[in-house]
Design a protein around this motif. Structure first.
Motif, short mmCIF file in Angstrom:
data_model
loop_
_atom_site.label_atom_id
_atom_site.label_comp_id
_atom_site.label_asym_id
_atom_site.label_seq_id
_atom_site.Cartn_x
_atom_site.Cartn_y
_atom_site.Cartn_z
N UNK A 84 0.82 -1.21 0.00
CA UNK A 84 0.00 0.00 0.00
C UNK A 84 0.86 1.26 0.00
N UNK A 85 2.05 1.19 0.61
CA UNK A 85 2.91 2.38 0.64
C UNK A 85 3.58 2.65 -0.70
N UNK A 86 3.88 1.59 -1.45
CA UNK A 86 4.68 1.74 -2.66
C UNK A 86 3.90 1.54 -3.95
N UNK A 167 -9.23 -8.08 -2.35
CA UNK A 167 -9.24 -6.62 -2.15
C UNK A 167 -8.30 -5.97 -3.17
N UNK A 168 -8.83 -5.12 -4.06
CA UNK A 168 -7.98 -4.51 -5.08
C UNK A 168 -7.17 -3.34 -4.55
N UNK A 173 -7.09 4.10 -5.13
CA UNK A 173 -7.46 3.55 -3.83
C UNK A 173 -7.27 4.61 -2.74
N UNK A 174 -8.27 4.77 -1.88
CA UNK A 174 -8.19 5.73 -0.78
C UNK A 174 -7.34 5.15 0.35
N UNK A 175 -6.90 6.04 1.24
CA UNK A 175 -6.15 5.56 2.38
C UNK A 175 -7.02 4.71 3.30
N UNK A 176 -8.30 5.01 3.37
CA UNK A 176 -9.21 4.16 4.15
C UNK A 176 -9.23 2.75 3.58
N UNK A 177 -9.31 2.65 2.24
CA UNK A 177 -9.32 1.34 1.58
C UNK A 177 -8.01 0.59 1.83
N UNK A 178 -6.89 1.31 1.79
CA UNK A 178 -5.59 0.67 2.01
C UNK A 178 -5.45 0.17 3.44
N UNK A 179 -5.88 0.99 4.40
CA UNK A 179 -5.81 0.58 5.81
C UNK A 179 -6.71 -0.62 6.06
#
Length: 418
Positions: A84-86, A167-168, A173-179
Motif C-alpha cells: 500500500x505504501x509503494x 481486495x484490489x 485507492x483511498x487511504x481508508x481502503x488501504x488501511x
C-alpha cells in the motif's frame, strides 16, 4: 511487443529462470525483451534489504530463522504494508517501461504487477519454479506457469475470497481502503493462521477452491541441460576412477556452511572409496575451508568455485548431494542423477523434498551427520532412482525447442486474447 521479465536477487535461481525465459521469448518476431530485478526497476531499498538478508541467512545455514522471519512474519505483517505504501511509486515506474506483456519469476511484487496489468489490459504470467507456494505467488488475474502438477494443486487450493486476493489496490485507492486491506490481511493470516494459511506445499491431495489459470509446462532449465552427454567420457575427464562412486555436493551460487558440514561428515563416516566434487558457487570462504580439510586416504575431495559447466559435473557423478533449492533440484533432475537432499530447508524448498519422496527420485536427510549412511543406502538402488527420474521427465516434451515453442505459443495466444 515489449515483454517485461521481472526477477529478484535471492540467490541466482530467479534470475536464471528469467534468463531462460528471455532466451525463449526472444524467438518471437518483433519482441523487445526487458529483463530486470524488482529492486532495480522500482529502486526499492526494501527489496534490496530483503534479498541481502535472505542470502546472508541461507549462506550461514540459519534456515529456521530465514523461514520464520522472512517466509512467514514478513509476508504476513510487512508485505501488505509495503504494497500500500509503494503501489503508486511502482505503477509510475511501470508506466516508464510501458510493457505489453509482463512475466514475473519473483515474489513480493506480483500484486503490484497484476494491478498494473489489469489496469492496462495486458497479459500477466507468474512463473513458479518452486513446487510449494505462498500467497504472493498466486493472483486471480495471472496465468500461472509451473513445473509439476502438484504446484497447480497448491495454486488452486487458495480461497480467492480472502482479503489478499479479493481486495484490489490501484492508483485511485483511498487511504481508508488501504488501511482496511492491511487490517483485513492481518486479521485473517495472523489471527486465524489455521484457517487462512499463506503457504501451500504441493500435494495431489489438496482440494480445489478456485479456477485460477494454470499451465503445467514441466521443469525448465538452460538449453545445455537438454543436450545428451556421455557419462563415461565425463568421468574420465574429471579423473573419476572406474568403480569408485562419485558425488557432487551443490548448494547453488550462495554456497554456505551446508557444503562444509556435508563434506566433513562424508570424510568422517563414509567407509570406502569415494570421489567428492564440491561446487561452492560464489562462496570463496567455503572453497578455501574445504581445501584445508584433512581428508582420509580412501576419499578424494575437490573443491571448485563458480562453474559454467555444472550440467557436466551433475551428469558425471553417481549421486547429487544438494541443498534442494528449486533451481538446483531441477538441474539435478535434468542430469538424470539420483538426488540426496541434505539439511533443513525453508518452506519454499519443502516442495522439492516432497517431490523427491513422491516420485522416489532419491532420498533426503535433515541432519548432515546421517549423509554418509543415507548415501550408502542410495548407492545400492541407483538404477531404480535413475529410471524414476526418466519416467518423470518423460511426461513432458523431450527437447528444449519443444518447450520453447510451447511457451512462445502461450504468449502469442494471450496477446491475441488481450
Amino acid at each position: 511487443m515489449k515483454i517485461l521479465i521481472l526477477y529478484e536477487n535471492t540467490g541466482m535461481g530467479h534470475e536464471r529462470n528469467a534468463t531462460i525465459l528471455a532466451d525463449i521469448l526472444s524467438g518471437i518476431p518483433d519482441a523487445e525483451i526487458v529483463k530486470t530485478s524488482g529492486s532495480e526497476l522500482f529502486d526499492s531499498a526494501n527489496l534490496k534489504m530483503v534479498s541481502a538478508l535472505w542470502n546472508y541467512l541461507i549462506r550461514r545455514n540459519r534456515i529456521r530463522t530465514a523461514d520464520i522471519v522472512m517466509n512467514f512474519l514478513m509476508r504476513i505483517f510487512l508485505l501488505p504494508v509495503g504494497e500500500v505504501l509503494e503501489i503508486d511509486h511502482c505503477l509510475k515506474k511501470l508506466d516508464g517501461v510501458s510493457p505489453d506483456f509482463i512475466i514475473s519469476t519473483s515474489d513480493a511484487s506480483n500484486k503490484v504487477l497484476a494491478t498494473y496489468a489489469k489496469e492496462k489490459n495486458i497479459p500477466f504470467f507468474i512463473f513458479l519454479s518452486e513446487i510449494s507456494t505462498f500467497i504472493d505467488l498466486v493472483n486471480p488475474y495471472a496465468l500461472h506457469l509451473c513445473c509439476l502438477p502438484e504446484t497447480a494443486k497448491a495454486i488452486r487450493n487458495y480461497d480467492m475470497g480472502e482479503a489478499y486476493f479479493a481486495h484490489p489496490l490501484g492508483r485511485s485507492a483511498s487511504w481508508f481502503s488501504k488501511i482496511f486491506y492491511v487490517s483485513k490481511v492481518w486479521s485473517e493470516y495472523a489471527l486465524r493462521p489455521r484457517k487462512h494459511s499463506i503457504y501451500r506445499n504441493g500435494s495431489p491431495c489438496l482440494p480445489e477452491r478456485n479456477r485460477n489459470r494454470v499451465e503445467v509446462i514441466g521443469p525448465l532449465a538452460e538449453r545445455k541441460y537438454f543436450a545428451a552427454k556421455n557419462r563415461g567420457l565425463l568421468r574420465e575427464r574429471f579423473g573419476i576412477l572406474p568403480n569408485v562412486p562419485a558425488v557432487a555436493v551443490v548448494s547453488g551460487s550462495i554456497g554456505g556452511s551446508l557444503l562444509t558440514d556435508t563434506v566433513r561428515q562424508l570424510c568422517r563416516r563414509f567407509p570406502g572409496p569415494l570421489h567428492v566434487m564440491v561446487i561452492c558457487g560464489r562462496d570463496e570462504s567455503a572453497r578455501l575451508a574445504i581445501e584445508s580439510f584433512a581428508v582420509p586416504a580412501h576419499i578424494r575431495v575437490q573443491a571448485f568455485g563458480f562453474v559454467n559447466n555444472l550440467d557436466e559435473y551433475l551428469r558425471a557423478v553417481d549421486c547429487v548431494v544438494i541443498r534442494p533449492s528449486a533451481s538446483v533440484f531441477i538441474e539435478s533432475l535434468f542430469s538424470g542423477t539420483p538426488i540426496l537432499a541434505v539439511g533443513k530447508v525453508p518452506s519454499n524448498d519443502r516442495g522439492s523434498i516432497s517431490t523427491i519422496d513422491l516420485y522416489e527420485l532419491g532420498k533426503s536427510c535433515e541432519d548432515p551427520r546421517h549423509v554418509a549412511d543415507t548415501l550408502i543406502a542410495m548407492l545400492e538402488r541407483l538404477d531404480m532412482y535413475r529410471q524414476n527420474i526418466r519416467s518423470l521427465l518423460a511426461s513432458f516434451p523431450a527437447t528444449y525447442e519443444e518447450r520453447a515453442d510451447h511457451l512462445r505459443q502461450l504468449v502469442l495466444d494471450q496477446m491475441i486474447r488481450s
